[in-house]
Design a protein around this motif. Structure first.
Motif, PDB file in Angstrom:
ATOM      1  N   SER A 195       0.818  -1.222   0.000  1.00 54.79           N
ATOM      2  CA  SER A 195       0.000   0.000   0.000  1.00 54.79           C
ATOM      3  C   SER A 195       0.848   1.266   0.000  1.00 54.79           C
ATOM      4  CB  SER A 195      -0.935   0.012   1.211  1.00 54.79           C
ATOM      5  OG  SER A 195      -0.210   0.155   2.426  1.00 54.79           O
ATOM      6  N   LYS A 196       2.095   1.158   0.458  1.00 59.43           N
ATOM      7  CA  LYS A 196       2.938   2.340   0.581  1.00 59.43           C
ATOM      8  C   LYS A 196       4.045   2.425  -0.471  1.00 59.43           C
ATOM      9  CE  LYS A 196       2.342   3.032   5.558  1.00 59.43           C
ATOM     10  NZ  LYS A 196       1.829   4.411   5.479  1.00 59.43           N
ATOM     11  N   PHE A 197       4.482   1.272  -0.997  1.00 66.62           N
ATOM     12  CA  PHE A 197       5.659   1.283  -1.869  1.00 66.62           C
ATOM     13  C   PHE A 197       5.455   0.442  -3.127  1.00 66.62           C
ATOM     14  CE2 PHE A 197       7.327   1.551   2.524  1.00 66.62           C
ATOM     15  CZ  PHE A 197       7.935   2.789   2.460  1.00 66.62           C
ATOM     16  N   CYS A 198       6.127   0.860  -4.188  1.00 67.95           N
ATOM     17  CA  CYS A 198       6.394  -0.001  -5.340  1.00 67.95           C
ATOM     18  C   CYS A 198       7.854  -0.416  -5.209  1.00 67.95           C
ATOM     19  CB  CYS A 198       6.181   0.752  -6.651  1.00 67.95           C
ATOM     20  SG  CYS A 198       4.468   1.262  -6.935  1.00 67.95           S
ATOM     21  N   PHE A 199       8.211  -1.549  -5.780  1.00 69.51           N
ATOM     22  CA  PHE A 199       9.587  -2.005  -5.593  1.00 69.51           C
ATOM     23  C   PHE A 199      10.006  -2.956  -6.709  1.00 69.51           C
ATOM     24  CE2 PHE A 199       6.505  -4.198  -2.949  1.00 69.51           C
ATOM     25  CZ  PHE A 199       6.681  -5.546  -3.257  1.00 69.51           C
ATOM     26  N   SER A 200      11.309  -2.957  -6.938  1.00 67.55           N
ATOM     27  CA  SER A 200      11.931  -3.892  -7.875  1.00 67.55           C
ATOM     28  C   SER A 200      13.185  -4.434  -7.210  1.00 67.55           C
ATOM     29  CB  SER A 200      12.282  -3.190  -9.192  1.00 67.55           C
ATOM     30  OG  SER A 200      13.233  -2.156  -8.955  1.00 67.55           O
ATOM     31  N   LEU A 201      13.813  -5.413  -7.839  1.00 67.88           N
ATOM     32  CA  LEU A 201      15.054  -5.944  -7.288  1.00 67.88           C
ATOM     33  C   LEU A 201      16.192  -4.972  -7.569  1.00 67.88           C
ATOM     34  CD1 LEU A 201      14.687  -9.679  -8.296  1.00 67.88           C
ATOM     35  CD2 LEU A 201      14.802  -8.800  -5.966  1.00 67.88           C
ATOM     36  N   SER A 202      16.976  -4.704  -6.546  1.00 70.26           N
ATOM     37  CA  SER A 202      18.137  -3.845  -6.711  1.00 70.26           C
ATOM     38  C   SER A 202      19.201  -4.573  -7.534  1.00 70.26           C
ATOM     39  CB  SER A 202      18.716  -3.486  -5.340  1.00 70.26           C
ATOM     40  OG  SER A 202      20.000  -2.932  -5.463  1.00 70.26           O
ATOM     41  N   PRO A 203      19.985  -3.834  -8.348  1.00 75.77           N
ATOM     42  CA  PRO A 203      21.117  -4.467  -9.045  1.00 75.77           C
ATOM     43  C   PRO A 203      22.110  -5.118  -8.078  1.00 75.77           C
ATOM     44  CG  PRO A 203      20.665  -2.301  -9.954  1.00 75.77           C
ATOM     45  CD  PRO A 203      19.810  -2.419  -8.733  1.00 75.77           C
ATOM     46  N   ALA A 204      22.040  -4.717  -6.794  1.00 77.60           N
ATOM     47  CA  ALA A 204      22.953  -5.285  -5.792  1.00 77.60           C
ATOM     48  C   ALA A 204      22.489  -6.656  -5.296  1.00 77.60           C
ATOM     49  CB  ALA A 204      23.073  -4.326  -4.602  1.00 77.60           C
ATOM     50  N   TYR A 205      21.260  -7.052  -5.658  1.00 76.80           N
ATOM     51  CA  TYR A 205      20.749  -8.328  -5.158  1.00 76.80           C
ATOM     52  C   TYR A 205      21.387  -9.505  -5.878  1.00 76.80           C
ATOM     53  CZ  TYR A 205      17.647 -12.241  -4.181  1.00 76.80           C
ATOM     54  OH  TYR A 205      17.151 -13.468  -3.820  1.00 76.80           O
ATOM     55  N   HIS A 206      21.904 -10.448  -5.129  1.00 71.15           N
ATOM     56  CA  HIS A 206      22.454 -11.698  -5.654  1.00 71.15           C
ATOM     57  C   HIS A 206      21.637 -12.849  -5.083  1.00 71.15           C
ATOM     58  CE1 HIS A 206      26.735  -9.963  -6.583  1.00 71.15           C
ATOM     59  NE2 HIS A 206      25.793  -9.502  -7.386  1.00 71.15           N
ATOM     60  N   HIS A 207      21.049 -13.618  -5.954  1.00 72.19           N
ATOM     61  CA  HIS A 207      20.141 -14.689  -5.527  1.00 72.19           C
ATOM     62  C   HIS A 207      20.941 -15.946  -5.175  1.00 72.19           C
ATOM     63  CE1 HIS A 207      16.378 -16.794  -5.154  1.00 72.19           C
ATOM     64  NE2 HIS A 207      16.785 -17.747  -5.981  1.00 72.19           N
ATOM     65  N   SER A 208      20.914 -16.312  -3.894  1.00 76.65           N
ATOM     66  CA  SER A 208      21.683 -17.481  -3.460  1.00 76.65           C
ATOM     67  C   SER A 208      21.063 -18.065  -2.195  1.00 76.65           C
ATOM     68  CB  SER A 208      23.144 -17.087  -3.210  1.00 76.65           C
ATOM     69  OG  SER A 208      23.903 -18.210  -2.847  1.00 76.65           O
ATOM     70  N   PRO A 209      20.012 -18.907  -2.331  1.00 79.68           N
ATOM     71  CA  PRO A 209      19.422 -19.554  -1.154  1.00 79.68           C
ATOM     72  C   PRO A 209      20.417 -20.508  -0.500  1.00 79.68           C
ATOM     73  CG  PRO A 209      17.978 -19.719  -3.075  1.00 79.68           C
ATOM     74  CD  PRO A 209      19.305 -19.264  -3.570  1.00 79.68           C
ATOM     75  N   VAL A 210      20.467 -20.489   0.829  1.00 78.49           N
ATOM     76  CA  VAL A 210      21.352 -21.383   1.567  1.00 78.49           C
ATOM     77  C   VAL A 210      20.594 -21.986   2.750  1.00 78.49           C
ATOM     78  CG1 VAL A 210      23.508 -20.236   0.937  1.00 78.49           C
ATOM     79  CG2 VAL A 210      22.248 -19.466   2.961  1.00 78.49           C
ATOM     80  N   PHE A 211      21.128 -23.103   3.242  1.00 80.93           N
ATOM     81  CA  PHE A 211      20.500 -23.804   4.358  1.00 80.93           C
ATOM     82  C   PHE A 211      21.139 -23.361   5.665  1.00 80.93           C
ATOM     83  CE2 PHE A 211      20.350 -27.753   7.068  1.00 80.93           C
ATOM     84  CZ  PHE A 211      18.995 -27.685   7.345  1.00 80.93           C
ATOM     85  N   ARG A 212      20.336 -22.741   6.537  1.00 77.27           N
ATOM     86  CA  ARG A 212      20.752 -22.358   7.878  1.00 77.27           C
ATOM     87  C   ARG A 212      19.722 -22.891   8.881  1.00 77.27           C
ATOM     88  NH1 ARG A 212      24.684 -21.375   5.351  1.00 77.27           N
ATOM     89  NH2 ARG A 212      25.769 -19.391   5.078  1.00 77.27           N
ATOM     90  N   LEU A 213      19.437 -24.185   8.751  1.00 77.01           N
ATOM     91  CA  LEU A 213      18.322 -24.863   9.427  1.00 77.01           C
ATOM     92  C   LEU A 213      16.996 -24.453   8.810  1.00 77.01           C
ATOM     93  CD1 LEU A 213      19.358 -24.960  13.192  1.00 77.01           C
ATOM     94  CD2 LEU A 213      19.925 -26.539  11.358  1.00 77.01           C
ATOM     95  N   VAL A 214      16.904 -23.244   8.289  1.00 80.16           N
ATOM     96  CA  VAL A 214      15.822 -22.835   7.389  1.00 80.16           C
ATOM     97  C   VAL A 214      16.497 -22.310   6.120  1.00 80.16           C
ATOM     98  CG1 VAL A 214      14.205 -22.277   9.247  1.00 80.16           C
ATOM     99  CG2 VAL A 214      15.715 -20.498   8.370  1.00 80.16           C
ATOM    100  N   ILE A 215      15.717 -22.159   5.044  1.00 76.62           N
ATOM    101  CA  ILE A 215      16.283 -21.654   3.793  1.00 76.62           C
ATOM    102  C   ILE A 215      16.242 -20.126   3.808  1.00 76.62           C
ATOM    103  CG2 ILE A 215      16.005 -21.567   1.285  1.00 76.62           C
ATOM    104  CD1 ILE A 215      17.105 -24.188   2.319  1.00 76.62           C
ATOM    105  N   VAL A 216      17.424 -19.510   3.765  1.00 78.37           N
ATOM    106  CA  VAL A 216      17.518 -18.054   3.862  1.00 78.37           C
ATOM    107  C   VAL A 216      18.295 -17.511   2.663  1.00 78.37           C
ATOM    108  CG1 VAL A 216      17.446 -18.109   6.382  1.00 78.37           C
ATOM    109  CG2 VAL A 216      19.660 -18.145   5.225  1.00 78.37           C
ATOM    110  N   PRO A 217      18.109 -16.229   2.326  1.00 75.59           N
ATOM    111  CA  PRO A 217      18.915 -15.597   1.266  1.00 75.59           C
ATOM    112  C   PRO A 217      20.307 -15.284   1.805  1.00 75.59           C
ATOM    113  CG  PRO A 217      17.328 -14.033   2.164  1.00 75.59           C
ATOM    114  CD  PRO A 217      17.065 -15.336   2.842  1.00 75.59           C
ATOM    115  N   GLU A 218      21.321 -15.965   1.283  1.00 77.64           N
ATOM    116  CA  GLU A 218      22.683 -15.837   1.811  1.00 77.64           C
ATOM    117  C   GLU A 218      23.165 -14.393   1.801  1.00 77.64           C
ATOM    118  OE1 GLU A 218      27.036 -17.971   1.182  1.00 77.64           O
ATOM    119  OE2 GLU A 218      25.632 -17.880  -0.497  1.00 77.64           O
ATOM    120  N   ASN A 219      22.814 -13.656   0.753  1.00 78.98           N
ATOM    121  CA  ASN A 219      23.300 -12.282   0.601  1.00 78.98           C
ATOM    122  C   ASN A 219      22.242 -11.242   0.944  1.00 78.98           C
ATOM    123  OD1 ASN A 219      25.901 -13.114  -0.696  1.00 78.98           O
ATOM    124  ND2 ASN A 219      24.494 -13.928  -2.226  1.00 78.98           N
ATOM    125  N   GLY A 220      21.171 -11.672   1.602  1.00 77.19           N
ATOM    126  CA  GLY A 220      20.098 -10.744   1.924  1.00 77.19           C
ATOM    127  C   GLY A 220      19.200 -10.468   0.724  1.00 77.19           C
TER     128      GLY A 220
END
Length: 522
Positions: free
Chosen positions: A489-514
């Motif tokens: 309701s407040k924002f539109c958004f896209s993926l930043s060029p800084a985003y690197h997609h890398s799921p990793v296992f940390r007991l749950v599946i998390v984005p390694e690089n945020g």
């Protein structure tokens, strides 16, 4: 006299050798043999370490092949929802291709029966017998994080914990928590808006996952423990550290958790500190408030009489009961929800058509008002987006069960002591169950609910299965709707060029690089 003592020592040593031989060699071998005679195969284990060296070797090989994370310049709609389980768990894919949908492997001396056969999974999901419980390694190898709480206990102890905790997450209770969820989320979004003031062009790049983790921690603290994130901030940070350490430690290697290694010493230090901090919060809250919040209910459950099926009292120190269940709720109540919110925003950023569709629904239902329980119930598109996010990125990776007695599924007799492991993300991407586009982000598949989305609805299990299904699933779904609806309701958004997609296992599946998003005012 000396001969007598020598005979006793020798006899004790022989008894110990027989015990260890049975524990380390005969028991694992007999468990495997009972299934091998029924045609179940798998990779050959090594003494004491099982298939852990094979897992590490296959994982290292796969990492060399996929050493570069996906970047924002690539085809995101395909890349981000691609086959990440085969990269994170390549050994499971390799063994499944070689041995079929049901196979055996070992982590240390722990025997695992891997299951992706849909009919067998369905039978396990529909089983309500207490002969099917949680593996003992959860309370031992994962003990510093889970202890003997609701996620790792069995039998009467688990029943007592479930009866204590589950009522606090019933629908009517959760409805009363929506207002505070909105307040916490609005406060976080206000901090995001302030960042725009320092950015040219009214656009800001924000790494959202840490903020969402803090938000979810604040919500679970206020909703269940009558305190804010600031009071429990150190607990959450320590839990995050402990989670990272535990995800790196292999389970099942005899004695490894007792060795004073650098990792184990760090685990013990964090565990001790977390336990101490939780008991301090319990003391402060119970002295300052007598409201019937979840903390009070857990305390009453800890101090009440508990009995087994034969009427014998179950002795659990109340401090252990409190600490283990508070840790479970703190961990599951904020980590899994925050991670799912991050993945959902990432997917919406990569699919602007669904982002626009979900935003239009939110604005139509809410207008300029904050969402309430009735509004949330009418957000069908947003529910579809959340379900599809949970399908592609389920926070919990495995449903794990152990046979507490011999039990049969799909004509296979599972011997007592055998652990069963159902890989959720692999089932969630099975083309035989979800269709040829199973790897793609398409919330429309949930337009007619879970039954209409999957040939075997029981194969959709982001919140677990059967009687052990997550007690807080309605709380989590409500919280996710509040967070996503307010962001949309407040924002539109896209993926930043800084985003690197890398799921990793940390007991749950998390984005390694945020998850880094580029936001601007809607």
């Amino acid at each position: 006299m000396a001969n007598t003592i020598a005979s006793v020592v020798l006899g004790g040593f022989l008894v110990l050798l027989v015990y260890l031989y049975n524990l380390l060699v005969l028991k694992p071998k007999n468990l495997r043999a009972k299934l091998q005679r029924q045609g179940i195969r798998g990779p050959s284990p090594s003494f004491l370490v099982g298939n852990i060296p094979d897992m590490e070797r296959i994982l290292q090989h796969r990492r060399l092949i996929h050493s570069t994370p996906t970047t924002a310049t690539e085809d995101y709609p395909t890349a981000i929802s691609g086959d990440w389980p085969s990269i994170v768990f390549p050994y499971l894919e390799e063994w499944k291709n070689e041995y079929g949908p049901v196979f055996l492997y070992s982590t240390g001396i722990i025997q695992q029966l891997y299951i992706t056969d849909a009919e067998m999974v369905k039978e396990i999901c529909l089983c309500t017998s207490l002969d099917l419980g949680k593996p003992s390694y959860l309370s031992k190898d994962r003990g510093p994080l889970l202890g003997r709480g609701i996620f790792s206990s069995n039998g009467p102890i688990w029943v007592h914990q479930r009866k204590t905790i589950a009522p606090e997450f019933y629908v009517e209770k959760v409805k009363s928590m929506v207002k505070l969820m909105v307040e916490s989320t609005t406060s976080m979004l206000t901090t995001w808006e302030r960042r725009f003031e320092d950015e040219a062009g009214g656009i800001a790049d924000i790494n959202v996952d840490d903020d969402l983790r803090g938000l979810s921690a604040d919500i679970i603290s206020r909703a269940c423990f009558r305190s804010g994130y600031s009071q429990g901030e150190e607990i959450f940070l320590k839990l995050k550290t402990l989670q990272g350490l535990m995800s790196k430690r292999s389970i099942g290697v005899p004695g490894s958790r007792f060795l004073p290694t650098k990792m184990n010493r760090a685990i013990w230090k964090n565990e001790k500190k977390i336990n101490s901090m939780i008991l301090k919060v319990v003391k402060q809250q119970t002295e300052s408030s007598h409201e019937k919040d979840l903390l009070q209910m857990i305390l009453e459950g800890a101090k009440s009489n508990k009995y087994d099926n034969d009427g014998r009292p179950i002795k659990i120190p109340w401090e252990e009961f409190m600490v283990d269940n508070c840790k479970s709720i703190y961990f599951a109540g904020h980590e899994t929800t925050a991670t799912t919110a991050s993945w959902a925003l990432m997917l919406l950023a990569a699919h602007p058509d669904w982002q626009a569709r979900a935003r239009a629904e939110v604005l139509e239902i809410c207008g300029d008002r904050p969402p309430d329980a009735n509004m949330l119930r009418n957000m069908k598109t947003l529910a579809m987006v959340i379900h599809e996010t949970l399908r592609l990125f389920p926070p919990t990776v495995f449903v794990v069960r152990t046979a507490l007695e011999d039990i049969e599924f799909k004509g296979i007799m599972i011997p007592k002591g055998m652990n069963m492991q159902i890989p959720i993300p692999i089932l969630h991407r099975d083309r035989d169950l979800w269709g040829p586009d199973a790897h793609k982000f398409d919330p429309e598949r949930f337009a007619h609910g879970i039954v209409g989305a999957c040939k075997t609805p029981q194969a959709y299990m982001p919140f677990g299965v059967g009687s052990r299904v997550c007690a807080g699933q309605h709380f989590a779904m409500t919280e996710l709707k509040v967070i996503l609806s307010l962001v949309l309701s407040k924002f539109c958004f896209s993926l930043s060029p800084a985003y690197h997609h890398s799921p990793v296992f940390r007991l749950v599946i998390v984005p390694e690089n945020g998850v880094c998003l580029r936001l601007w005012t809607a």
